[in-house]
Design a protein around this motif. Sequence first.
Motif, short mmCIF file in Angstrom:
data_model
loop_
_atom_site.label_atom_id
_atom_site.label_comp_id
_atom_site.label_asym_id
_atom_site.label_seq_id
_atom_site.Cartn_x
_atom_site.Cartn_y
_atom_site.Cartn_z
N GLY B 34 7.37 47.44 81.10
CA GLY B 34 6.12 47.13 80.44
C GLY B 34 5.44 48.41 80.01
N PRO B 35 4.51 48.34 79.09
CA PRO B 35 3.86 49.54 78.58
C PRO B 35 3.05 50.26 79.66
CG PRO B 35 2.79 47.57 77.73
CD PRO B 35 4.01 47.11 78.45
N SER B 36 2.81 51.52 79.41
CA SER B 36 2.04 52.33 80.35
C SER B 36 0.67 51.71 80.58
CB SER B 36 1.91 53.75 79.80
OG SER B 36 1.20 54.54 80.70
N GLY B 37 0.26 51.65 81.84
CA GLY B 37 -1.07 51.14 82.16
C GLY B 37 -1.15 49.64 82.31
N CYS B 38 0.01 48.96 82.23
CA CYS B 38 -0.04 47.50 82.31
C CYS B 38 -0.12 47.01 83.75
CB CYS B 38 1.16 46.89 81.60
SG CYS B 38 2.70 47.17 82.49
N GLY B 39 0.00 47.90 84.72
CA GLY B 39 -0.21 47.50 86.12
C GLY B 39 1.05 47.46 86.96
N ASP B 165 9.38 52.89 92.39
CA ASP B 165 8.48 53.11 91.26
C ASP B 165 9.02 54.24 90.40
OD1 ASP B 165 6.44 53.16 89.51
OD2 ASP B 165 4.83 53.48 90.98
N GLU B 166 9.63 53.89 89.29
CA GLU B 166 10.21 54.86 88.36
C GLU B 166 11.02 55.93 89.08
OE1 GLU B 166 7.88 56.04 85.11
OE2 GLU B 166 6.31 54.57 85.47
N PRO B 167 12.08 55.53 89.78
CA PRO B 167 12.82 56.48 90.63
C PRO B 167 13.52 57.58 89.85
CG PRO B 167 13.99 54.38 90.47
CD PRO B 167 12.65 54.18 89.84
N THR B 197 10.70 50.62 85.95
CA THR B 197 11.40 51.69 85.25
C THR B 197 11.17 51.66 83.75
OG1 THR B 197 13.52 52.82 85.05
CG2 THR B 197 13.57 50.41 84.99
N HIS B 198 11.23 52.85 83.16
CA HIS B 198 11.26 53.00 81.71
C HIS B 198 12.69 53.33 81.28
CE1 HIS B 198 6.97 52.89 80.79
NE2 HIS B 198 6.78 53.56 81.92
N ASP B 199 13.56 53.42 82.28
CA ASP B 199 14.95 53.85 82.06
C ASP B 199 15.77 52.59 81.78
OD1 ASP B 199 17.57 54.67 82.31
OD2 ASP B 199 17.23 55.86 84.13
#
Lengths: 513, 245
Positions: B34-39, B165-167, B197-199
């Motif tokens: 999800g986008p940055s800041g979405c929780g 959390d975003e490892p 993740t954003h990966d």
Amino acid sequence: MQIAGLAVASGRRSHWSFHRRWRCLHLALIALFSLPLLPARADLSELRQRGVLRWGNDAEGGAPYIYHDPDHADRLIGFEVEFAEALAGRLGVKSEFVQNNWDMLVPALGDGTKFDVIIAGLERSPENLGKLAMSRPYFIFGQQLVVRAEATNFTSLDDLRGRAVGVLSASGSHHLVERHGGIEAKVYQDNVNYFRDLEVGRLDAVLTDSPIAQVNLVGNTKLKLAGKPFAPGYYAVGVRREDPLLLAKINEAIGALIVDGTLERIYTKYALWSPEQMALRDWKADDSVIAQTQHSALRDWRTYLPLLLRASVTTIWITCAGMVLAVVWGLALALFRMYGPAPVRWLSIAYIEVFRGTPLLLQIYFIYFGLAQQLGLKLSAGVAAVVSLGLNYAATEAENYRAGLQAVPRGQTEAALALGMTRALAIRRVILPQALRISLPSVTNDFIAMFKDSSIVSVIALVELTKEYQIRAIDSGDYIGMGLMTAAIYFVMSYLASLGARQIERRMNRDHR
Amino acid sequence: MITVEALTKSFGSTRVLDGLDHRQAAGETVALIGPSGCGKSTFLRCLNQLETHDTGRITIGDLTLEGGRAATTEQQRQLRLRAGMVFQQFHLFPHRTALENVMEGPLHILREPRAEAEARARDLLAKVDLSARADHLPGQLSGGQQQRVAIARALAMRPQLLLLDEPTSALDPELRDEVRSVLRQLAEEGMTMLVVTHDMQLAREVADQVVFLHQGRVAESGTPEAIFNAPTHERTRDFLRKVRG
Ligand SMILES: Nc1ncnc2c1ncn2[C@@H]1O[C@H](COP(=O)(O)OP(=O)(O)OP(=O)(O)O)[C@@H](O)[C@H]1O
Ligand SMILES: [Mg+2]
């Protein structure tokens, strides 16, 4: 009776003592730089020209010598004030009082820039005659033992072997007790606190000049005089050796004051007159050629170094024990402040602010004299010194730890909690070990600073290195040599302490890059 | 196994989680995108109670925590014992070696005997391929190595669920693979994981299910193929376009 209240007034003298050590060094430096350069000054003719006789004494010296009039707090009275006025009158000049700490009067007379003469219960003793010229006596006194009212077996110094006896620093009594041997001399900066310590049982006796004993025992039911006055001594005016004309004039004037009854009138007024004083009239000088007793501390190091080293043992153990207390109690305070429930947190903050925000000297007086007086809690001087230093430094250490605790990143707490630790376990296993590493350099710096701060405990009759220096410097007259020796000892102690501290820091950081 | 119902969480007047529902079976790995800041982080932090949720309920295994101030400190701790956490910035204990970091929990929280704790810690380090670094301090390890120690540290507590959390975000691209392969292996062994993740490569490789979070709610969820190849939600399409560049 008026005199009863005077002992209290004279108690303020003790507050000055804190500055004395600084003055010692200061004077030593002045002596070093000014003596060889300036010609002798301020002889009789200059004094006449000025029209003023400046006499040095310590206004905190107490009754009956010199003290603040209980009815007019800004006016000085006492038999020496009146004697000085009468003497100046005879010389045809005005009298002007100059304040100086009592045990530093002789070195302060120096080249006569600050005052011309000393009129301050200065004894015409070989020690003093070795350092300056002295007039014919203006008062005869004896050494008087004072003990607690219920004591029956102490009437002379021989009865006091192995006992603690309070004396005024650098006084005739001090020399007498030291020379007697086998007695534990407790050295005070003033003429009041040793009576307090005698009352509460920290001392077995006080040895002091008879006028002091008489005045301070008026209305005191807890103490009594023991035995008759002994070792008669003479108060005389201290004059610079370079000023023989002034000395002669003063001798002449004193003779006249004795003959015309002025002295008798003054002494009667202060309840000090006794038939023994008649001997003043027939006094003959027999000691006018005592050689100047200037010892060199460095040349006589075999005598002085052991004394200084013995005193530095006191400095070391007070500092180490004080620091242990400070480190442990400070940690508790920091944890209370950071993690305690609200009331504990407030109490801890209040403690830290109060102990950091008030002078250490005040805290020492409070713990040593205050607790004994109000609660009957008679800490020995050593314990009181350790407790004072420890409680005071604990406040500083608590702030060091707090800085360390706050410097540990928040992620560390979160990682510990996320793992399932309770808050207490997280603090103990994760936060504190990191915080202690961060605070360690400040804590070890404070340890080294405490070596120097510990000199302040000499105000409670504890002879540590700086006090020993002061005593020996006055004795030998060699402020520079003694100072260099003392400074070297302080330096070695601090240096070893910082080597040790670096070692601990290295060990703790070895695995933490 | 994990049930999250109508979770809300606000910071001041900003509502970060706004009625979030989530279900996840044991053994399943879910990727949360999800986008940055979405929780996303806030959701994960609520799941092991580094943040307390305002309303709604969280159930992990046999333990349910209501929102507000209903949960006691001990209940929160019990939830944390069920849900291990791996942080973006690792947060290893810098004053302890890799081995000590992994042993810390079993030894001092679970109070296992030292020998047993050490043997298991060594096994876990072997599993993340760090046997040779057991006695190194975190400061002497690369980012990828540190993150693998952090994973071993969390696993040592035998959690029912692993939160990540975003490892891989804090790692250089060439170090990401070593962490991905560890997580892939864990997923194969049946570990239940929830990984933010954003990966996208990581999501593709390990996730059974991908959940797209938008404005504090689940906007869309499905298999990685469904979400990545045929997203139905407009926002999901926008987001995927952006992360693919
Ligand atoms: N402790 C806090 N106090 C106030 N606001 C916060 C706090 N933590 C997060 N927020 C806010 O809540 C919102 C959600 O933050 P969160 O960290 O959960 O986002 P995210 O989805 O993890 O984003 P990212 O992908 O950038 O990590 C953001 O607007 C953030 O500013
Ligand atoms: Mg985040």
